[in-house]
Design an enzyme around this catalytic site. Sequence first.
Site, PDB file in Angstrom:
ATOM      1  N   GLN A  76       0.836  -1.202   0.000  1.00 11.85           N
ATOM      2  CA  GLN A  76       0.000   0.000   0.000  1.00 11.85           C
ATOM      3  C   GLN A  76       0.869   1.250   0.000  1.00 11.85           C
ATOM      4  OE1 GLN A  76      -2.328   1.768   3.407  1.00 11.85           O
ATOM      5  NE2 GLN A  76      -4.062   0.927   2.270  1.00 11.85           N
ATOM      6  N   CYS A 107      -6.317   6.921   5.419  1.00 11.46           N
ATOM      7  CA  CYS A 107      -5.616   7.253   6.662  1.00 11.46           C
ATOM      8  C   CYS A 107      -5.989   8.651   7.136  1.00 11.46           C
ATOM      9  CB  CYS A 107      -4.102   7.152   6.469  1.00 11.46           C
ATOM     10  SG  CYS A 107      -3.185   7.537   7.982  1.00 11.46           S
ATOM     11  N   GLY A 227      -8.807  -5.853  10.748  1.00 12.34           N
ATOM     12  CA  GLY A 227      -7.648  -5.139  11.253  1.00 12.34           C
ATOM     13  C   GLY A 227      -7.398  -5.428  12.713  1.00 12.34           C
TER      14      GLY A 227
END
Length: 342
Positions: A76, A107, A227
Amino acid sequence: MTSGPGFYARRLARPGAILAPMAGYSDAPMRQLAAEEGALWTVSEMISARGLVLGGDSEKLTLGRPYPGETNRVVQLFGAEPDILAEAVRRAETWFTPAAVDLNMGCPVPKVRGRGGACLLQTPEVAYDLVRAMRGATGLDVSAKIRLGWDSNRSVEVAQGLAAAGASLITVHGRTSAQRYTGEADWDAIARVAASVDVPVVGSGDVRSAGGARARLGSGVAAVMIGRGAVGNPWVFRTLATGEDAAPGAEERACAALRHARLHVAFYGADRFGLLSVRPLRKVLPQYLPDHPELREALVQVNTVEDVECVLAPLLGGPGSGENRMKVYEISGRPGGPRGML
């Protein structure tokens, strides 16, 4: 073949889930444990495109460097300039041999603002140009991971634009950037995105268990990304890949925690003080053993693999486990003795 065009489609033909990119967590040792337990693919911690192209980053960068034999790993990148992203993709493909490349559009961390990440949700047309530039630089699949929007939900619009720009897959985290990690992920919004585009959509947000992941598949997503629910819990991928719900016992959990520590020092080597340190795992190791809070105090103070082995010895049941019970208290600073022993 594990990479090249069609990687995502090939992997999505199997049951399972995906390990999310998490700064400070989804490094090579964690990816290895998740992959061994059946993760469809794993995603690296995000890497700065400018760092790869204009900074001092090289093929030795630990954020991108694969563990020996690693496959099914997506790299990524984050950035906001098409030419820089394109060159970063070329370098990442040469240096890190990824299976596919992902653009970070989710993010929310302030230090990333203005350089990509969730900021791109404010100017999605820039993101479309980035995806087109990335596609032009590689034959690998290119994907994007987004949030619902910056401070309001624009996810359908953004996802449709990304698909038109050539994204092979879109991952949607069910919160806006403004929400950070507060509130609940909106899986109804993720479902609307999945229904609005022709490319696979992966859903992300608040998936803590295999049961939760299975329930979310009802949203129409192609797969679920996990996650925080995978930290100290690589078995969630095995459960989703095999359909077997057998929970690991204390000894298996302790063995996995110890192996994580060993993989950590094998990958990173000695720190700047010459120590084979496991200090970065202090936040991870206790999560392997949620049913043993009595070990937490010692686990958050470990420095070496030997420390970890000492703390976990009572659960591993190996030779000297009684002696090591006493050492647990030396590490944690708690008193030992007959009443203090675990």
